[in-house]
Design a protein around this motif. Structure first.
Motif: not given
Ligand SMILES: Nc1ncnc2c1ncn2[C@@H]1O[C@H](COP(=O)(O)OP(=O)(O)OP(=O)(O)O)[C@@H](O)[C@H]1O
Ligand SMILES: [Mg+2]
Length: 258
Positions: A30, A48, A51, A53
């Protein structure tokens, strides 16, 4: 004075902004994505992994520190664009010094510095009309229709803006796959399988592997572009069959007729 210096450091470094201004500690990938300054970035990441975020934080950083920016967030559906915009709001809510807003709507905001963040669902009609985009982020890119992707690309022509495609793979098809596989070296690529995400446990992954068909597990958690189940000829067979020595039939006929 310390606040001003700290703010300048956040302006120069989005990863620092995430940590100091929002209180979010990014993973190593990230950090890399936040700091990426190239014009084209591909994130092929597990479900999860974080991405969306990162998309939200990157958008907010650009909006705050580059006055007059236009940032477009594109998602496949209305619901997803709402979810993504909520993440921008949540990050904004963490800031000690909140920016003044000229407009604040369900899927868009205009900051007093003139920057706009707009979150759009994947319909070509809603997207056409925007121009000079400074940052274009496509979330769940593998599920965004190709025609929409093609409609957004010209919006970067004049601004020279940056483009980020982020997704979990969804088969060997569509612009996300094509760009990842054949998009060339102008794209920076970051791949994050679930095993590299510190918040996804090996026990959870073992359960998922047992519960899901292989094709799904490989896509959702291993970042693999799998053959779709209904494929007649597999991708590698088709690619091997393509040769520049055989010209399209009609081209040959036209040449012979001249
Ligand atoms: N570096 C981090 N530290 C702590 N929590 C995190 C971190 N990065 C992401 N998260 C948490 O992990 C969870 C998933 O994040 P996010 O929705 O951004 O993932 P995603 O890859 O977009 O998921 P999806 O594939 O389901 O769309 C959320 O609860 C987010 O707050
Ligand atoms: Mg997401």
């Amino acid at each position: 004075m310390i606040d001003v210096i700290s703010d300048l450091k956040c302006a120069a470094d989005p990863a620092r902004f995430a940590e100091e201004a929002i209180g979010f500690k990014p993973d190593q990938w990230q950090i890399e994505a936040l700091r990426s300054t190239g014009r084209r970035l591909l994130l092929n990441c597990s479900r999860q992994s974080g991405k969306s975020t990162i998309a939200a934080i990157k958008a907010l950083h650009r909006a705050l520190y580059w006055p007059g920016s236009l940032i477009l967030l594109v998602s496949p559906s209305y619901r997803q664009s709402g979810e993504l915009f909520l993440k921008v709001r949540e990050s904004l809510a963490q800031l000690k010094a909140k920016p003044q807003m000229l407009e604040d709507n369900k899927l868009s905001m205009i900051l007093q510095n003139g920057s706009r963040v707009v979150s759009l669902p994947g319909k070509e009609q809603t997207i056409r009309g925007f121009s000079s985009v400074d940052l274009l982020i496509e979330d769940e890119s593998a599920r965004v229709p190709d025609e929409l992707y093609l409609a957004t690309r010209p919006m970067l022509a004049v601004s020279g803006g940056a483009q980020i495609l982020m997704s979990t793979p969804w088969g060997m098809r569509g612009h996300f796959f094509e760009t990842w596989a054949n998009g060339g070296s102008s794209w920076q690529r970051i791949k994050v399988p679930a095993t590299e995400c510190p918040r996804i446990s090996p026990a959870f992954l073992a359960e998922e592997r047992a519960a899901m068909p292989d094709l799904f597990y490989q896509s959702e958690y291993e970042c693999q572009f799998t053959e779709t189940i209904d494929t007649v000829f597999n991708y590698n067979v088709v690619m091997r069959a393509i040769t520049s020595e055989v010209k399209p039939f009609l081209e040959e006929v036209r040449r012979d007729a001249q």
